[in-house]
Motif scaffolding. Structure first.
Motif: not given
Lengths: 307, 593, 284
Positions: B406-409, B427-430, B454-459
């Motif tokens: 949850a804390s990595v969204g 996958a990168q969040r995992v 780009g948009t995912v990079q920012l997140e």
């Protein structure tokens, strides 16, 4: 390139020695001597025979004697065909076997490559399905099944071709053996060619060539053929070994007096020196041909040639 | 009549639910330059392929593509072949695979002229040499006979451009032509494209994910999103005043090299978390003669404070990844030492205590490669706890994993999934969750956002910064992307061919770079501002071979400020107003940005 | 649990491709018939009936496939032959699998000089006409059932070793192994939790390709009279026997030959289909 070639040539020598040593050891550590099955001999006679065949020496001594003989093309005497040396037996039968093998190999290459190319360029059409289907059958039906079936159909049932080596003329008695020997290799080569051609035709540089407005014929001729044929080159080693193995069966089924038939006779008669000699000879041949293929590969691939 | 008129183009595949291009309508005028921007899956490459007639056989195409009045969709190959190369030509993304490795470069170009019967063999040779010269190959006679693998990536892309232009097309389609290249080489290629576009008067259709590339090179811009055209207009207007939501999001997500979004939290009251002293890495190059060593990282030192972000920048081959792996002990350093909280660590990770290991974690570039495909998300995130908190009950571990996800969204409901069922961002969040669950003191991110849109990079960047804010995590951020560096780092290390060029505070580096290479790197980055004229050729040539590095300063062969001393002795790091610079002329040069 | 999840792509593919599913089903049927058939069949493989030599296939006395030159029931003998052939092939494949996986994984995991030497040896062995050596072995050591396994296994392990080594190396350099080291997983943990489960799928798939090769070698040896000995039999031996009587009783050749070809066909088809799943190059 020179470095690559030297490495390859130097690499082949230990391989050759290894196989000779393995084959030699196998035969000489066999339980029971070659003459055990014959009637009981007087100890004196037995000793004489052993001395004549150098069986009384130690294993390393026998091996070094064998190696020295090999260097002079001497494979020792045959245990069964008492009047001949193994080299004479092989030498006499070899021309026929080579003719058979070379014809089969040539047929396999021509038929296999053309079928594979057509299938790849007409991917997913009826022709492609037909080629892949037949090829699948070709690799699934072993030579020793194909060869007798061919005899059964074309010689026994239809009576078109002679069933054995003694009948027919020089051309038509060679026809079935060559085809039977080539069939599995045609199948393998067709599958390999198709897969590799499809792979190349899907590559980025072929897409570039299409974007440059080259026709399919030009693309195949100037861009695709060489990279598509390289994997085939590395299959030549196994193909040669396959044809040699197959020739044993084909010569047996069709009664062709070639090296393969001597091999089987030798195996069934426990003619150690003959079987050992043929094994060593074929191993040398395969290793040598593999070496040539390797060198050719290095010459054709610019990325290896540069080294 | 426009040169190219695309009308209601729709492309769909039987195995995807949605069309990949939906009703695209677009006109390209003679001689103009137009950019198509969009993230992965926006349909921009598919549209280009449709123009060239290169879509795969199972693509279902509707709508029309008129080129100079002729309908190209559904046209037979022999009709299309009359247009390809002579009227429309294309440059592809990856020059390493787009050229035939088995055919000499000159022959590949010459074949185009011969195939289209533009001229005879003798003249084709001359024209090919001419073209190689025109695209900036130094020795056309030699490169004519070269195989592609003998040229560098940048050189190969020049060859590709030459191949595209040799038929003198009216339209040049370039699909991500610089994405696979280093930033300084990208600047060279873009400058070449601009020059040739101006000289030849052919129209340019430039497809890219990088808004900066469009800003400097295209008069007009088209923005695509999930198969649809969402905005079209003059570049300046679109950048100043974007009309669509997606364009705004893209502009916002595009890392701005000219702004900082982060806070300034360095707390220097405690000692450094990590101290690197004279660390060096070398590989034995077995294949080459004599077994020379390749010095991937030459002795270098730096330190990392708590809650600090240090960025390591450099082009491919600069040794930044080897540096990270040496710090972590994955790649044994062959000199120097790594101190964590004042204690020297063994060079090899196997010899490091678990209490230390848990404090040094890493996030990798390719999120899918960094997750074991045979383990579920839950197993992956739980594994660290099973090693470091052995006593804990299963229910407790499950709960910890859910909280971490949850804390990595991430939705904790994803815990049962396997990596191949996740998107790149998920996958990168995992992967981040796995590294953070041990509450490490140091997190090394190796190009952790490079593979993402780009948009995912920012997140992901926001997520990392939030974690730093919360827990005081120290970050080492390895990247080739200077815009990302500008946004998140406190200090920057610039590396070139394994050697440190400059260590500077973020602000100092971006306003007053001291090392000529740092300066060149900065001017190579495409700027988002359509009014800023891109600097032509900020840096010539490409890095030398690591196996036969130049003497003295490694950068001197490409440096426009080089003097005799530069090829004679290796410059030491010297202090220039707080920046550490390895340049003989650092004190006298003024490279203000 | 992770073992099964790595198998899941294979399972998924079997579900997705009807042809592969059909092959699996047919092979299971053949195996079942070979194992259970002799129990249900009133005729055994050994009883001779000189009154009924070279009997044509018939329903009387349930000689579905006819009888051979000694009046033995060919149906029973074919089932026995299939049983022996499959048994030899599976055991030989397990032998080659064992050697190949251990050798390949060791070379791949240790890497460096050890790997180079181990693989140079494999390359050298690749260049050999192995079947000749096997025949030599059979000649030297009498015909020995156990030896057949060893000999065939000794040929087939090379492919498996190469594939497993390649896979191990690519896995070893994958970043998830680095990540595992960083979170403190020990070397055995890395081998057993992170590398082995990912090898599993490839190994299973390549085993379906080594089995038909083993069948081929075994029946080749039996055909030459160097394999299984009477009254035991294998499909190769039956084909060989059929050849000697093919003019008088062609079914003695055609029936065992078809069964052998059918089994090989199913295995090759299955292996081909499954390889497409595992080999990422072919996926596109």
């Amino acid at each position: 390139m020179l470095r690559y070639a030297t490495l390859r040539i130097l690499g082949a020598i230990p391989t050759l020695l290894l196989v000779i040593a393995i084959a030699f050891l196998m035969v000489h550590s066999a339980p029971g001597g070659p003459f055990d099955r014959e009637r009981v001999l007087a100890p004196e006679v037995e000793r004489n025979i052993e001395r004549a065949y150098h069986l009384d020496e130690s294993l390393p001594e026998q091996f070094s004697r064998y190696l020295q003989g090999l260097l002079h093309g001497d494979l020792g005497p045959s245990y069964r065909y008492r009047d001949y040396t193994v080299a004479e037996l092989i030498g006499g039968a070899l021309p026929l076997s080579i003719r058979l093998g070379a014809l089969a190999m040539a047929l396999a290459l021509v038929a296999g490559v053309s079928a594979g190319m057509v299938a790849a360029l007409r991917k997913n059409t009826i022709i492609d399905r037909l080629v892949t289907g037949i090829a699948m059958i070709g690799i699934s039906v072993p030579v020793f099944v194909i060869a007798p079936l061919m005899v059964l159909v074309f010689a026994v049932f239809l009576n078109w071709l002679p069933a054995s080596w003694t009948g027919g003329n020089a051309a038509n008695r060679m026809l079935m053996p060559v085809i039977a020997l080539a069939l599995p290799q045609i199948a393998y080569i067709a599958r390999l060619t198709r897969a590799s051609m499809i792979n190349v035709m899907n590559s980025d540089f072929v897409r570039t060539a299409r974007a440059q407005g080259l026709s399919t014929i030009s693309i195949v001729r100037y861009h695709a053929i060489k990279p598509a044929m390289l994997p085939l080159l590395s299959y030549m080693g196994p193909a040669i070994a396959g044809v040699l193995t197959g020739s044993v069966v084909v010569e047996e089924v069709f009664g062709i007096p070639g090296v393969g038939q001597f091999f089987i006779r030798g195996a069934l008669n426990r003619d150690y020196t003959l079987v050992l000699g043929i094994t060593v000879f074929y191993a040398t041949l395969v290793i040598f041909l593999n070496l040539i293929v390797d060198l050719l590969y290095g010459f054709l691939d610019p990325r290896i040639r540069g080294r | 009549m426009s040169l190219l008129e695309i009308n209601e183009l729709t492309i769909r595949y039987a195995d995807t639910p949605e069309p990949v291009v939906k009703g695209l309508t677009l006109a390209v005028e003679r001689g103009e330059s137009i950019g198509i921007v969009g993230e992965s899956g926006s349909g921009k490459t598919q549209s280009a392929m449709a123009i060239m007639g290169l879509l795969p056989a199972n693509a279902q195409v509707s709508g029309t593509v008129h080129f100079d009045g002729t309908e190209l969709t559904g046209a037979a190959d022999h009709v299309l072949n009359q247009y390809r190369a002579c009227r429309i030509a294309m440059v592809f993304q990856d020059p390493r695979t787009a050229l035939n490795p088995y055919v000499r470069i000159g022959k590949q170009l010459r074949r185009i002229l011969l195939e289209h019967k533009i001229c005879g063999r003798a003249e084709a040779n001359v024209r090919t040499l001419d073209m190689l010269n025109k695209v900036g190959l130094s020795d056309p006679e030699r490169q004519f006979r070269a195989f592609p693998h003998e040229l560098s990536g940048g050189m190969r892309q020049r060859v590709m451009i030459g191949a595209a232009l040799i038929g003198e097309p009216d339209l040049l389609v370039a699909d991500e032509p610089t994405t696979a290249l280093d930033v300084t080489v990208q600047a060279q290629i873009l400058s070449l494209v601009r020059r040739l576009h101006a000289e030849t008067n052919s129209a340019l259709l430039l497809i890219t994910h990088d808004l900066g590339v469009v800003a400097g090179n295209c008069e007009r811009v088209v923005v695509m999103d999930r198969g649809r055209l969402v905005e079209e207009g003059m570049t300046r207007g679109v950048f100043r005043d974007p009309a669509s939501e997606k364009t705004r999001a893209l502009l916002l997500a595009a890392p701005h090299i000219d702004s900082i979004v982060m806070s300034e939290p360095v707390s220097a009251d405690t000692g450094p978390v990590l101290e690197i002293e004279d660390i060096a890495v070398s590989f034995k190059e077995r294949r080459s003669k004599g077994g020379r060593s390749l010095h991937a990282v030459k002795p270098m030192s730096f330190s990392l404070q708590e809650r600090e972000t240090v960025a390591v920048v450099g082009e491919s081959g600069s040794g930044k990844t080897s540096l990270a792996r040496a710090i972590l002990g994955l790649l044994p350093a062959d000199g120097g030492q790594v101190c964590f909280l004042g204690k020297t660590l063994p060079a090899h990770i196997g010899a490091r205590k678990n209490t230390v290991r848990r404090n040094l974690q890493m996030v990798f570039q390719d999120p899918l490669a960094s997750l074991n495909p045979a383990m579920s998300v839950r197993e992956i995130v739980m594994e660290p706890l099973r090693i470091h908190e052995r006593g804990k009950k299963k229910a407790g571990l499950n709960n910890d994993v859910a909280v971490m996800l949850a804390s990595v969204g991430l939705d904790p409901g994803l815990a049962g999934r396997y990596p191949h069922e996740l998107s790149g961002g998920q996958a990168q969040r995992v992967a981040i969750a796995r590294s953070l669950i041990l509450k490490p003191k140091v997190l090394i991110c190796d190009e952790a956002v490079a593979a993402l849109d780009g948009t995912v990079q920012l997140e992901i960047l926001k997520l990392l910064l939030a974690e730093q804010e919360r827990s005081g995590l120290s970050l080492v951020f390895i990247t080739h992307d200077l815009a990302v560096v500008r946004q998140i780092s406190h200090r920057v290390l610039v590396m070139y061919m394994g050697r440190l060029c400059e260590i500077a505070k973020n602000e100092s580096l971006f306003t007053r770079p001291r090392h000529p290479y740092a300066k060149a790197l900065l001017s190579s980055v495409p700027v988002l501002d359509p009014d800023a004229r891109p600097v032509d050729l900020p840096l010539a040539g490409e890095a030398s071979s690591m196996l036969s590095p130049p003497t003295g300063c490694l950068f001197h062969p490409r440096c426009q400020h080089a003097v005799a001393a530069c090829s004679e002795s290796v410059p030491e790091l010297i202090d220039c107003d707080g920046s550490l610079v390895a340049c003989h002329r650092a004190a006298e040069l003024d490279l203000g940005y | 649990m992770s073992m099964f999840s790595s198998l899941s792509p294979v399972a998924r593919y079997i579900r997705a491709s009807r042809m592969v599913a059909v092959c699996v089903l047919l092979l299971l049927l053949v195996a079942l018939a070979a194992l259970a058939g002799p129990l249900l069949n009133p005729n055994d493989y050994i009883t001779t009936d000189f009154a009924n030599r070279f009997g044509q296939p018939t329903m009387t006395n349930l000689h579905f496939f006819g009888t051979d030159e000694l009046g033995r029931d060919l149906f029973s003998r074919t089932l026995l032959g299939a049983q022996v052939t499959l048994f030899v092939a599976v055991i030989a494949s397990v032998v080659s699998l064992g050697i190949g996986v251990i050798y390949g994984a060791a070379a791949g995991f240790i890497g460096g000089k050890v790997d180079a030497i181990m693989m140079r040896a494999v390359d050298a062995l690749y260049a050999l006409p192995f079947v000749f050596l096997v025949i030599l072995l059979m000649v030297a050591f009498e015909r020995n059932f156990l030896l057949i396994f060893v000999a065939i296994g000794a040929i087939n392990w090379l492919d498996m070793a190469r594939i497993v080594r390649g896979q191990t190396i690519s896995l070893k350099h994958r970043e998830f192994v680095d990540a595992a080291r960083l979170i403190g997983v020990s070397t055995p943990g890395i081998i057993f939790r992170h590398i082995m489960p990912n090898l599993f799928g490839v190994v299973v798939v390549y085993m379906t390709l080594t089995i038909p090769q083993a069948i081929l070698v075994e029946s080749f040896l039996s055909f030459l009279g160097l394999g299984v000995q009477e009254p035991q039999t294998s499909l190769g031996a039956l084909v060989s026997n059929g050849v000697s009587h093919m003019e008088r009783a062609p079914w003695l050749l055609i029936i065992p030959a078809s069964v052998l070809a059918f089994i090989l066909f199913c295995f090759n088809f299955l292996g081909d289909g499954l390889r497409d799943v595992v080999d990422p190059k072919k996926k596109a």
